[in-house]
Design a protein around this motif. Structure first.
Motif, PDB file in Angstrom:
ATOM      1  N   TYR A  26       0.839  -1.186   0.000  1.00  0.00           N
ATOM      2  CA  TYR A  26       0.000   0.000   0.000  1.00  0.00           C
ATOM      3  C   TYR A  26       0.875   1.237   0.000  1.00  0.00           C
ATOM      4  O   TYR A  26       2.024   1.210   0.432  1.00  0.00           O
ATOM      5  CB  TYR A  26      -0.965   0.010   1.187  1.00  0.00           C
ATOM      6  N   ASP A  27       0.311   2.297  -0.515  1.00  0.00           N
ATOM      7  CA  ASP A  27       1.009   3.570  -0.575  1.00  0.00           C
ATOM      8  C   ASP A  27       1.013   4.178   0.824  1.00  0.00           C
ATOM      9  O   ASP A  27      -0.056   4.376   1.415  1.00  0.00           O
ATOM     10  CB  ASP A  27       0.276   4.492  -1.560  1.00  0.00           C
ATOM     11  N   PRO A  28       2.171   4.482   1.395  1.00  0.00           N
ATOM     12  CA  PRO A  28       2.211   5.082   2.734  1.00  0.00           C
ATOM     13  C   PRO A  28       1.388   6.369   2.835  1.00  0.00           C
ATOM     14  O   PRO A  28       0.944   6.736   3.919  1.00  0.00           O
ATOM     15  CB  PRO A  28       3.698   5.356   2.965  1.00  0.00           C
ATOM     16  N   ALA A  48      -9.673  -1.777   0.022  1.00  0.00           N
ATOM     17  CA  ALA A  48      -9.202  -2.136  -1.323  1.00  0.00           C
ATOM     18  C   ALA A  48      -8.096  -3.183  -1.226  1.00  0.00           C
ATOM     19  O   ALA A  48      -8.067  -4.138  -2.003  1.00  0.00           O
ATOM     20  CB  ALA A  48      -8.703  -0.900  -2.057  1.00  0.00           C
ATOM     21  N   LEU A  49      -7.212  -3.030  -0.256  1.00  0.00           N
ATOM     22  CA  LEU A  49      -6.127  -3.998  -0.081  1.00  0.00           C
ATOM     23  C   LEU A  49      -6.666  -5.333   0.427  1.00  0.00           C
ATOM     24  O   LEU A  49      -6.282  -6.395  -0.059  1.00  0.00           O
ATOM     25  CB  LEU A  49      -5.082  -3.439   0.887  1.00  0.00           C
ATOM     26  N   SER A  50      -7.587  -5.302   1.374  1.00  0.00           N
ATOM     27  CA  SER A  50      -8.105  -6.558   1.939  1.00  0.00           C
ATOM     28  C   SER A  50      -8.939  -7.348   0.932  1.00  0.00           C
ATOM     29  O   SER A  50      -9.136  -8.545   1.100  1.00  0.00           O
ATOM     30  CB  SER A  50      -8.923  -6.296   3.207  1.00  0.00           C
ATOM     31  N   ALA A  51      -9.420  -6.682  -0.108  1.00  0.00           N
ATOM     32  CA  ALA A  51     -10.211  -7.382  -1.127  1.00  0.00           C
ATOM     33  C   ALA A  51      -9.334  -8.250  -2.033  1.00  0.00           C
ATOM     34  O   ALA A  51      -9.845  -9.123  -2.730  1.00  0.00           O
ATOM     35  CB  ALA A  51     -10.984  -6.363  -1.972  1.00  0.00           C
ATOM     36  N   LYS A  52      -8.030  -8.029  -2.004  1.00  0.00           N
ATOM     37  CA  LYS A  52      -7.113  -8.854  -2.805  1.00  0.00           C
ATOM     38  C   LYS A  52      -6.860 -10.160  -2.054  1.00  0.00           C
ATOM     39  O   LYS A  52      -6.477 -10.130  -0.879  1.00  0.00           O
ATOM     40  CB  LYS A  52      -5.787  -8.124  -3.022  1.00  0.00           C
ATOM     41  N   THR A  58      -1.662  -8.056   5.504  1.00  0.00           N
ATOM     42  CA  THR A  58      -1.077  -6.750   5.185  1.00  0.00           C
ATOM     43  C   THR A  58      -2.098  -5.641   5.421  1.00  0.00           C
ATOM     44  O   THR A  58      -1.744  -4.561   5.907  1.00  0.00           O
ATOM     45  CB  THR A  58      -0.562  -6.718   3.729  1.00  0.00           C
ATOM     46  N   ALA A  59      -3.367  -5.899   5.104  1.00  0.00           N
ATOM     47  CA  ALA A  59      -4.409  -4.896   5.360  1.00  0.00           C
ATOM     48  C   ALA A  59      -4.558  -4.648   6.856  1.00  0.00           C
ATOM     49  O   ALA A  59      -4.739  -3.503   7.290  1.00  0.00           O
ATOM     50  CB  ALA A  59      -5.734  -5.336   4.741  1.00  0.00           C
ATOM     51  N   ALA A  60      -4.469  -5.705   7.654  1.00  0.00           N
ATOM     52  CA  ALA A  60      -4.531  -5.542   9.115  1.00  0.00           C
ATOM     53  C   ALA A  60      -3.337  -4.721   9.597  1.00  0.00           C
ATOM     54  O   ALA A  60      -3.481  -3.840  10.455  1.00  0.00           O
ATOM     55  CB  ALA A  60      -4.567  -6.903   9.803  1.00  0.00           C
ATOM     56  N   ASP A  61      -2.153  -4.989   9.038  1.00  0.00           N
ATOM     57  CA  ASP A  61      -0.969  -4.200   9.387  1.00  0.00           C
ATOM     58  C   ASP A  61      -1.158  -2.735   8.981  1.00  0.00           C
ATOM     59  O   ASP A  61      -0.726  -1.829   9.688  1.00  0.00           O
ATOM     60  CB  ASP A  61       0.274  -4.754   8.689  1.00  0.00           C
ATOM     61  N   MET A  62      -1.829  -2.528   7.854  1.00  0.00           N
ATOM     62  CA  MET A  62      -2.093  -1.174   7.375  1.00  0.00           C
ATOM     63  C   MET A  62      -3.008  -0.431   8.361  1.00  0.00           C
ATOM     64  O   MET A  62      -2.788   0.750   8.663  1.00  0.00           O
ATOM     65  CB  MET A  62      -2.736  -1.236   5.987  1.00  0.00           C
ATOM     66  N   ILE A  63      -4.031  -1.116   8.872  1.00  0.00           N
ATOM     67  CA  ILE A  63      -4.929  -0.494   9.857  1.00  0.00           C
ATOM     68  C   ILE A  63      -4.139  -0.121  11.113  1.00  0.00           C
ATOM     69  O   ILE A  63      -4.288   0.972  11.652  1.00  0.00           O
ATOM     70  CB  ILE A  63      -6.117  -1.420  10.194  1.00  0.00           C
TER      71      ILE A  63
END
Length: 183
Positions: A26-28, A48-52, A58-63
């Protein structure tokens, strides 16, 4: 000509298709989005990331990074990170995050904490606690029609799905296949 063929052969030999890890980036700059854009937009932010496929972790890490970047403890983000952790089978982390999403009892008119209790009970494999949490949801007093939208009580369809598919992985039990439309 021979040199060109050698270079082409070298390029073909060194090519490897992108891995799932390469696709789960993901874009920082997305960590600077406003809350609604980050949390609610299905085409942006973490959704959008979690839908992949394969990108839930990675989406959880992003949150988590967003929460830390915003220097706030937004309960709904704890919840959404927890759901993603649970969807990949990391129930221990999910339960801890779900606990942090609770609302103060005085503010919980819509049964959020009972929903949290039901989900945690499901993740812990405690069907009696899950049924007790469902009963708590059903005992809620519905606010006047002007302030209540949708199905009452909130999240009852999810809790019913967790009961219906008890023993299945969270990702399945939370999904559409375990939900039955309520009248």
């Amino acid at each position: 000509m021979i040199l060109m063929a050698a270079v082409l052969f070298s390029l073909v030999q060194s090519y490897s298709p992108p891995s799932a890890t390469d696709l789960c980036v993901y874009d920082p700059k997305s960590l600077d989005l406003g809350f609604d854009a980050f949390d609610q937009d299905p085409a942006g932010g973490w959704r959008a990331l979690s839908a992949k496929p394969g990108c839930e972790s990675t989406a959880a890490d992003m949150i988590r990074a967003y929460r830390m970047n915003q220097e706030s403890r937004i309960p709904l983000l704890f919840w959404h990170e927890a759901q993603l952790r649970a969807s990949i089978g990391d129930y221990g982390s999910a339960v801890g995050l779900m606990e942090r999403s609770r609302q103060p009892a005085k503010d919980d008119r819509y049964g959020w904490n009972a929903y949290v209790d039901a989900t945690i009970a499901f993740l812990r494999g405690d069907k009696s606690a899950l049924n007790r949490a469902r009963d708590q949801l059903l005992q809620l007093t519905k606010p006047d029609a002007a302030s209540a939208e949708g199905t009452w009580p909130p999240n009852i369809a999810v809790v019913d799905a967790l009961i219906r598919c008890f023993g299945q992985p969270y990702k399945i039990a939370y999904g559409a296949t375990c939900r039955v439309p309520r009248p």
